[in-house]
Design an enzyme around this catalytic site. Structure first.
Site, PDB file in Angstrom:
ATOM      1  N   LYS A  33     -10.826  73.506  10.062  1.00 26.14           N
ATOM      2  CA  LYS A  33     -11.008  74.271  11.307  1.00 26.14           C
ATOM      3  C   LYS A  33     -10.219  73.664  12.468  1.00 26.14           C
ATOM      4  CE  LYS A  33     -15.089  75.830  13.979  1.00 26.14           C
ATOM      5  NZ  LYS A  33     -16.563  75.684  14.039  1.00 26.14           N
ATOM      6  N   ILE A  57     -15.326  76.314   7.140  1.00 21.62           N
ATOM      7  CA  ILE A  57     -16.023  76.388   5.849  1.00 21.62           C
ATOM      8  C   ILE A  57     -17.206  77.349   5.904  1.00 21.62           C
ATOM      9  CG2 ILE A  57     -15.288  74.136   4.968  1.00 21.62           C
ATOM     10  CD1 ILE A  57     -18.103  73.060   5.751  1.00 21.62           C
ATOM     11  N   THR A  80     -19.190  64.763  12.592  1.00 21.91           N
ATOM     12  CA  THR A  80     -19.452  63.431  12.041  1.00 21.91           C
ATOM     13  C   THR A  80     -19.952  62.382  13.033  1.00 21.91           C
ATOM     14  OG1 THR A  80     -17.147  62.769  12.405  1.00 21.91           O
ATOM     15  CG2 THR A  80     -17.696  63.726  10.246  1.00 21.91           C
ATOM     16  N   ASP A 120     -24.155  56.977   3.755  1.00 22.40           N
ATOM     17  CA  ASP A 120     -25.315  56.083   3.589  1.00 22.40           C
ATOM     18  C   ASP A 120     -26.423  56.418   4.584  1.00 22.40           C
ATOM     19  OD1 ASP A 120     -24.075  55.109   5.906  1.00 22.40           O
ATOM     20  OD2 ASP A 120     -23.812  53.060   5.168  1.00 22.40           O
ATOM     21  N   GLU A 121     -26.086  57.145   5.656  1.00 20.84           N
ATOM     22  CA  GLU A 121     -27.091  57.428   6.696  1.00 20.84           C
ATOM     23  C   GLU A 121     -28.213  58.335   6.195  1.00 20.84           C
ATOM     24  OE1 GLU A 121     -25.813  58.132  10.657  1.00 20.84           O
ATOM     25  OE2 GLU A 121     -24.088  56.814  10.474  1.00 20.84           O
ATOM     26  N   TYR A 143     -27.378  64.195  13.019  1.00 22.73           N
ATOM     27  CA  TYR A 143     -26.226  64.143  12.095  1.00 22.73           C
ATOM     28  C   TYR A 143     -26.705  63.867  10.668  1.00 22.73           C
ATOM     29  CZ  TYR A 143     -22.571  61.847   9.349  1.00 22.73           C
ATOM     30  OH  TYR A 143     -21.734  61.470   8.320  1.00 22.73           O
TER      31      TYR A 143
HETATM   32  P1  NAD Z   1     -13.715  63.436  10.937  1.00 20.00           P
HETATM   33  O1  NAD Z   1     -14.596  63.790  12.066  1.00 20.00           O
HETATM   34  O2  NAD Z   1     -12.566  62.501  11.172  1.00 20.00           O
HETATM   35  O3  NAD Z   1     -13.082  64.757  10.281  1.00 20.00           O
HETATM   36  C1  NAD Z   1     -13.830  65.897  10.025  1.00 20.00           C
HETATM   37  C2  NAD Z   1     -12.860  66.990   9.623  1.00 20.00           C
HETATM   38  O4  NAD Z   1     -13.603  68.169   9.319  1.00 20.00           O
HETATM   39  C3  NAD Z   1     -11.872  67.366  10.733  1.00 20.00           C
HETATM   40  O5  NAD Z   1     -10.580  67.540  10.205  1.00 20.00           O
HETATM   41  C4  NAD Z   1     -12.421  68.675  11.292  1.00 20.00           C
HETATM   42  O6  NAD Z   1     -11.454  69.505  11.869  1.00 20.00           O
HETATM   43  C5  NAD Z   1     -13.008  69.268  10.015  1.00 20.00           C
HETATM   44  N1  NAD Z   1     -14.068  70.251  10.297  1.00 20.00           N
HETATM   45  C6  NAD Z   1     -15.128  70.118  11.143  1.00 20.00           C
HETATM   46  N2  NAD Z   1     -15.874  71.238  11.145  1.00 20.00           N
HETATM   47  C7  NAD Z   1     -15.279  72.092  10.267  1.00 20.00           C
HETATM   48  C8  NAD Z   1     -15.594  73.402   9.809  1.00 20.00           C
HETATM   49  N3  NAD Z   1     -16.663  74.062  10.270  1.00 20.00           N
HETATM   50  N4  NAD Z   1     -14.783  73.983   8.902  1.00 20.00           N
HETATM   51  C9  NAD Z   1     -13.684  73.324   8.442  1.00 20.00           C
HETATM   52  N5  NAD Z   1     -13.326  72.101   8.844  1.00 20.00           N
HETATM   53  C10 NAD Z   1     -14.125  71.473   9.741  1.00 20.00           C
HETATM   54  O7  NAD Z   1     -14.665  62.886   9.803  1.00 20.00           O
HETATM   55  P2  NAD Z   1     -14.508  61.693   8.764  1.00 20.00           P
HETATM   56  O8  NAD Z   1     -14.962  60.443   9.400  1.00 20.00           O
HETATM   57  O9  NAD Z   1     -13.184  61.774   8.112  1.00 20.00           O
HETATM   58  O10 NAD Z   1     -15.653  62.109   7.704  1.00 20.00           O
HETATM   59  C11 NAD Z   1     -15.356  62.972   6.619  1.00 20.00           C
HETATM   60  C12 NAD Z   1     -16.593  63.135   5.760  1.00 20.00           C
HETATM   61  O11 NAD Z   1     -17.026  61.859   5.284  1.00 20.00           O
HETATM   62  C13 NAD Z   1     -17.794  63.729   6.501  1.00 20.00           C
HETATM   63  O12 NAD Z   1     -18.451  64.607   5.623  1.00 20.00           O
HETATM   64  C14 NAD Z   1     -18.673  62.528   6.820  1.00 20.00           C
HETATM   65  O13 NAD Z   1     -20.026  62.907   6.905  1.00 20.00           O
HETATM   66  C15 NAD Z   1     -18.392  61.644   5.616  1.00 20.00           C
HETATM   67  N6  NAD Z   1     -18.546  60.205   5.834  1.00 20.00           N
HETATM   68  C16 NAD Z   1     -17.928  59.585   6.887  1.00 20.00           C
HETATM   69  C17 NAD Z   1     -18.028  58.202   7.024  1.00 20.00           C
HETATM   70  C18 NAD Z   1     -17.365  57.462   8.176  1.00 20.00           C
HETATM   71  O14 NAD Z   1     -17.625  56.278   8.355  1.00 20.00           O
HETATM   72  N7  NAD Z   1     -16.491  58.093   8.964  1.00 20.00           N
HETATM   73  C19 NAD Z   1     -18.758  57.456   6.085  1.00 20.00           C
HETATM   74  C20 NAD Z   1     -19.378  58.134   5.031  1.00 20.00           C
HETATM   75  C21 NAD Z   1     -19.252  59.502   4.896  1.00 20.00           C
HETATM   76  O1  DAU Z   2     -22.522  54.931   7.871  1.00 18.59           O
HETATM   77  C1  DAU Z   2     -21.639  55.998   7.698  1.00 18.59           C
HETATM   78  C2  DAU Z   2     -21.494  56.709   9.005  1.00 18.59           C
HETATM   79  O2  DAU Z   2     -20.726  55.851   9.842  1.00 18.59           O
HETATM   80  C3  DAU Z   2     -20.837  58.070   8.890  1.00 18.59           C
HETATM   81  O3  DAU Z   2     -21.646  58.910   8.118  1.00 18.59           O
HETATM   82  C4  DAU Z   2     -20.622  58.669  10.284  1.00 18.59           C
HETATM   83  O4  DAU Z   2     -19.910  59.894  10.181  1.00 18.59           O
HETATM   84  C5  DAU Z   2     -19.812  57.697  11.113  1.00 18.59           C
HETATM   85  O5  DAU Z   2     -19.671  58.188  12.427  1.00 18.59           O
HETATM   86  C6  DAU Z   2     -20.479  56.326  11.136  1.00 18.59           C
HETATM   87  O6  DAU Z   2     -21.714  56.368  11.896  1.00 18.59           O
HETATM   88  P1  DAU Z   2     -22.152  55.166  12.873  1.00 18.59           P
HETATM   89  O7  DAU Z   2     -23.078  55.704  13.879  1.00 18.59           O
HETATM   90  O8  DAU Z   2     -22.562  53.965  12.098  1.00 18.59           O
HETATM   91  O9  DAU Z   2     -20.692  54.837  13.518  1.00 18.59           O
HETATM   92  P2  DAU Z   2     -20.224  54.574  15.011  1.00 18.59           P
HETATM   93  O10 DAU Z   2     -18.787  54.154  14.926  1.00 18.59           O
HETATM   94  O11 DAU Z   2     -20.571  55.677  15.930  1.00 18.59           O
HETATM   95  O12 DAU Z   2     -21.086  53.305  15.422  1.00 18.59           O
HETATM   96  C7  DAU Z   2     -21.029  52.095  14.669  1.00 18.59           C
HETATM   97  C8  DAU Z   2     -21.987  51.106  15.320  1.00 18.59           C
HETATM   98  O13 DAU Z   2     -21.445  50.736  16.595  1.00 18.59           O
HETATM   99  C9  DAU Z   2     -23.350  51.659  15.598  1.00 18.59           C
HETATM  100  O14 DAU Z   2     -24.321  50.643  15.418  1.00 18.59           O
HETATM  101  C10 DAU Z   2     -23.309  52.067  17.066  1.00 18.59           C
HETATM  102  C11 DAU Z   2     -22.355  51.041  17.659  1.00 18.59           C
HETATM  103  N1  DAU Z   2     -21.542  51.499  18.814  1.00 18.59           N
HETATM  104  C12 DAU Z   2     -20.825  52.658  18.689  1.00 18.59           C
HETATM  105  C13 DAU Z   2     -20.062  53.135  19.735  1.00 18.59           C
HETATM  106  C14 DAU Z   2     -19.295  54.426  19.602  1.00 18.59           C
HETATM  107  C15 DAU Z   2     -21.486  50.756  19.981  1.00 18.59           C
HETATM  108  O15 DAU Z   2     -22.112  49.672  20.084  1.00 18.59           O
HETATM  109  N2  DAU Z   2     -20.727  51.222  21.015  1.00 18.59           N
HETATM  110  C16 DAU Z   2     -20.027  52.385  20.959  1.00 18.59           C
HETATM  111  O16 DAU Z   2     -19.375  52.762  21.961  1.00 18.59           O
END
Ligand code: NAD
Ligand code: DAU
Length: 331
Positions: A33, A57, A80, A120-121, A143
């Site tokens: 998207k 999607i 996310t 893992d969340e 989330y």
């Molecule tokens: P991201 O936010 O970087 O990317 C999300 C992507 O999905 C983007 O390209 C966005 O445009 C697309 N998207 C959002 N809504 C949409 C829709 N309605 N239709 C089609 N496309 C859409 O996310 P990410 O960090 O790459 O995470 C990807 C996947 O992995 C997610 O399902 C997330 O829950 C999972 N995940 C992320 C982490 C992490 O640490 N980032 C860890 C474990 C699992």
């Molecule tokens: O565990 C997997 C998840 O990790 C994914 O499913 C999520 O999509 C991804 O966003 C991530 O979630 P978290 O909440 O763990 O990630 P975030 O980077 O937002 O934060 C990591 C840790 O850092 C958390 O304990 C919050 C803290 N934090 C985050 C931000 C943005 C801060 O202390 N300051 C900040 O400004």
């Protein structure tokens, strides 16, 4: 394989697409998207080798167009960011739950293998030890609640319709192309700009860090060798308190410790995540990149790729940052 990769323009999805094209020679269609987090730039080096469909999607017409001629769906598409799910959960419900339902229906109608990328969340917070796939699902944030709902829906399609479903639950990813709302890229870019580093609460929350290519390969492993109906954890090799992550970033960027600023904690902030990946390791997967090495590579990438992040930091991200942190970005 002929793969439909949903959310393939995001951080992890684009890494996965690159691995599949380069290392497996797969024919890949990306359906995305292009929300604030999705960018064609993330796929610039493989753009000529994939098919890109701009769509959501949750839109059955866009999904039907994108899925034609594919033999499996891998779904990364999601809202996310935990903080955004607290201030505005609606988009999380539409994309993460309704969108997953539309994809499952498309897979069911065509008899396709379906892999859901999860997190893992879904298990909630754990003080000691690690979660296995048998641990109860106890999500804390909007989330993670929507990701849990999606996982349960996926499992229901296996049990009810016999669909070949797989779930892969990753721990916190980091690496190139991550949108700077997330802890590691936010701290790197602020440190490079000499801006303040906003640490939530006491900074002692623990995350289980996984380099993004390791997750991409773990998902590929589940797709190839996973047992239909099963979930597989994919955790990083190292755990670290947030404050220690920030201190490492200060050392790698040469920024001053005085930039650290303790700010109001995230509501419902999970204290610690930790995954046991024994089930996936039994299929032959291992994380290759330790946190020290991956973090140094990540800092180098952001330092060398201002073309990628400068447009983000000068656009809508500035408004988000000011709204969320109550002050403007420095540059
Ligand atoms: P991201 O936010 O970087 O990317 C999300 C992507 O999905 C983007 O390209 C966005 O445009 C697309 N998207 C959002 N809504 C949409 C829709 N309605 N239709 C089609 N496309 C859409 O996310 P990410 O960090 O790459 O995470 C990807 C996947 O992995 C997610 O399902 C997330 O829950 C999972 N995940 C992320 C982490 C992490 O640490 N980032 C860890 C474990 C699992
Ligand atoms: O565990 C997997 C998840 O990790 C994914 O499913 C999520 O999509 C991804 O966003 C991530 O979630 P978290 O909440 O763990 O990630 P975030 O980077 O937002 O934060 C990591 C840790 O850092 C958390 O304990 C919050 C803290 N934090 C985050 C931000 C943005 C801060 O202390 N300051 C900040 O400004």
């Amino acid at each position: 394989m002929k793969l439909l990769v949903c959310g393939g323009a995001g951080f992890i999805g684009s890494t996965f697409v690159r691995l599949r094209v380069r290392e497996h020679g797969d024919a890949v269609t990306v359906l995305d998207k292009l929300t604030y987090a999705g960018r064609r730039e993330n796929l610039h080096d493989v753009a000529a080798e994939i098919r890109f469909v701009h769509g959501a999607i949750e839109d059955p017409v866009a999904v039907a167009d994108a899925v034609a001629a594919c033999d499996a769906i891998v779904n990364f598409a999601a809202e996310t960011h935990v903080d955004r799910s607290i201030s505005g959960p609606e988009a999380f419900i539409v994309t993460n739950m309704q969108g997953t339902h539309v994809l499952l229906e498309a897979a069911r109608e065509r008899g396709l293998r379906y892999l859901q990328v999860s997190t893992d969340e879904v298990y909630g917070s754990i003080e000691h030890g690690s979660f296995s796939e048998a641990s109860p699902l106890q999500p804390s944030s909007p989330y993670s609640a929507t990701k849990t709902g999606a996982d349960l829906l996926v499992s229901s399609y296996f049990h009810t319709h016999g669909l070949e479903t797989l779930i892969c639950r990753g721990s916190n990813n980091y690496g190139p192309h991550q949108y700077p709302e997330k802890l590691i890229p936010l701290m790197i870019l602020n440190a490079l700009a000499g801006d303040r580093l906003p640490v939530y609460g006491d900074g002692r929350n623990v995350r289980n860090w996984l380099f993004v290519e390791d997750f991409g390969r773990g998902i590929g492993h589940v797709l190839a060798y996973g047992m239909p109906g099963e979930a597989y954890n994919c955790g990083g090799p190292d755990e670290c308190e947030n404050l220690a992550v920030v201190e490492r970033i200060l050392a790698l960027t040469g920024a001053d410790e005085s930039l650290i600023e303790y700010v109001t904690d995230r509501p419902g902030h999970d204290r610690r995540y930790s995954l046991s990946s024994e089930k996936l390791q039994a299929l032959g997967w291992r994380a290759q990149v330790r946190f020290d090495e991956g973090l140094a590579r990540t800092v180098d990438w952001y330092r060398d790729n201002a073309w990628w992040w400068e447009p983000i930091r000068s656009g809508a991200y500035r408004d988000y940052y000011e709204r969320h942190y109550g002050r403007a970005l420095k540059t």
